[in-house]
Scaffold this motif. Sequence first.
Motif, PDB file in Angstrom:
ATOM      1  N   GLY A  50       1.091  -1.120   0.024  1.00  0.00           N
ATOM      2  CA  GLY A  50       0.073   0.018   0.521  1.00  0.00           C
ATOM      3  C   GLY A  50       0.757   1.306  -0.164  1.00  0.00           C
ATOM      4  O   GLY A  50       0.811   2.431  -0.720  1.00  0.00           O
ATOM      5  N   ASN A  51       1.539   0.822   0.635  1.00  0.00           N
ATOM      6  CA  ASN A  51       2.963   2.401   0.874  1.00  0.00           C
ATOM      7  C   ASN A  51       3.213   3.387  -1.035  1.00  0.00           C
ATOM      8  O   ASN A  51       2.938   4.202  -0.988  1.00  0.00           O
ATOM      9  CB  ASN A  51       3.689   2.465   1.344  1.00  0.00           C
ATOM     10  N   TRP A  52       2.858   2.147  -1.601  1.00  0.00           N
ATOM     11  CA  TRP A  52       3.813   2.174  -2.769  1.00  0.00           C
ATOM     12  C   TRP A  52       2.659   2.357  -4.025  1.00  0.00           C
ATOM     13  O   TRP A  52       2.570   3.159  -4.840  1.00  0.00           O
ATOM     14  CB  TRP A  52       4.621   1.061  -3.148  1.00  0.00           C
ATOM     15  N   GLY A  83       3.448   4.385  10.497  1.00  0.00           N
ATOM     16  CA  GLY A  83       4.993   4.463  11.776  1.00  0.00           C
ATOM     17  C   GLY A  83       6.631   4.624  11.018  1.00  0.00           C
ATOM     18  O   GLY A  83       6.344   4.749  10.604  1.00  0.00           O
ATOM     19  N   GLU A  84       7.299   4.806  11.815  1.00  0.00           N
ATOM     20  CA  GLU A  84       8.630   4.382  12.356  1.00  0.00           C
ATOM     21  C   GLU A  84       9.321   3.357  10.488  1.00  0.00           C
ATOM     22  O   GLU A  84       9.442   3.588   9.510  1.00  0.00           O
ATOM     23  CB  GLU A  84       9.444   4.090  12.046  1.00  0.00           C
ATOM     24  N   GLU A  85       7.802   1.683  10.172  1.00  0.00           N
ATOM     25  CA  GLU A  85       8.291   1.235   9.955  1.00  0.00           C
ATOM     26  C   GLU A  85       7.548   1.528   8.055  1.00  0.00           C
ATOM     27  O   GLU A  85       8.096   0.784   7.304  1.00  0.00           O
ATOM     28  CB  GLU A  85       7.195   0.009  10.057  1.00  0.00           C
ATOM     29  N   ALA A  86       6.918   2.725   8.548  1.00  0.00           N
ATOM     30  CA  ALA A  86       6.466   2.880   6.631  1.00  0.00           C
ATOM     31  C   ALA A  86       8.027   2.981   5.994  1.00  0.00           C
ATOM     32  O   ALA A  86       7.810   2.985   4.902  1.00  0.00           O
ATOM     33  CB  ALA A  86       5.955   3.792   6.395  1.00  0.00           C
ATOM     34  N   GLU A  87       8.809   3.478   6.666  1.00  0.00           N
ATOM     35  CA  GLU A  87      10.480   3.920   5.994  1.00  0.00           C
ATOM     36  C   GLU A  87      10.609   2.910   4.873  1.00  0.00           C
ATOM     37  O   GLU A  87      11.715   3.142   4.672  1.00  0.00           O
ATOM     38  CB  GLU A  87      11.068   4.700   6.066  1.00  0.00           C
ATOM     39  N   HIS A  88      10.561   1.805   6.169  1.00  0.00           N
ATOM     40  CA  HIS A  88      11.182   0.430   5.584  1.00  0.00           C
ATOM     41  C   HIS A  88      10.489  -0.730   5.028  1.00  0.00           C
ATOM     42  O   HIS A  88      10.503  -2.164   4.934  1.00  0.00           O
ATOM     43  CB  HIS A  88      12.338   0.056   6.823  1.00  0.00           C
ATOM     44  N   LEU A  92      10.228  -4.926   4.880  1.00  0.00           N
ATOM     45  CA  LEU A  92       9.802  -5.004   6.089  1.00  0.00           C
ATOM     46  C   LEU A  92       8.538  -6.131   5.181  1.00  0.00           C
ATOM     47  O   LEU A  92       7.757  -7.234   5.690  1.00  0.00           O
ATOM     48  CB  LEU A  92       8.714  -4.306   6.394  1.00  0.00           C
ATOM     49  N   ARG A  93       8.400  -5.640   3.888  1.00  0.00           N
ATOM     50  CA  ARG A  93       7.094  -6.775   2.698  1.00  0.00           C
ATOM     51  C   ARG A  93       7.683  -8.060   2.668  1.00  0.00           C
ATOM     52  O   ARG A  93       6.959  -9.054   3.128  1.00  0.00           O
ATOM     53  CB  ARG A  93       7.118  -6.266   1.416  1.00  0.00           C
ATOM     54  N   ASN A  94       9.210  -8.761   2.593  1.00  0.00           N
ATOM     55  CA  ASN A  94       9.169  -9.739   2.033  1.00  0.00           C
ATOM     56  C   ASN A  94       9.117 -10.875   3.681  1.00  0.00           C
ATOM     57  O   ASN A  94       9.225 -11.186   4.103  1.00  0.00           O
ATOM     58  CB  ASN A  94      11.052 -10.225   2.529  1.00  0.00           C
TER      59      ASN A  94
END
Length: 120
Positions: A50-52, A83-88, A92-94
């Motif tokens: 979703g972020n992309w 949060g901060e996870e959105a940057e990575h 994280l999708r893996n």
Amino acid sequence: MSTMWQGCLPHTDYFEMRSSGGHDYGVWVTTPPRYDPATAQAPVVYVLDGNWAVGMTAPLIVTQLDPMQSVQPYVQVSVGYAGEEAEHWERLRNRDLVPPVNPSRRSSSMRWRWGSIRAR
């Protein structure tokens, strides 16, 4: 999550959720124009990454207003990271989407495949 996507996608609401594993997720829910869930139900399309993807796919929902389109109205739920996870999100999708591999089974199946290819 960046506030950039908050409120700038038409017909889209943004929520944040924390999983039982302690991971934060962003969820964008995009409804068809003039959609009233009390009068009509619509199928749901789930979009991962979703972020992309939300910035490219959510605006397409307005094409449902075009009488020349034969697209049945649908609700789009895009799931990403918050949060901060959105940057990575790429890393994280893996963690979330790729099934774990048993190294001992993988190596034996790889040997079998390479052995069959060489034997031909």
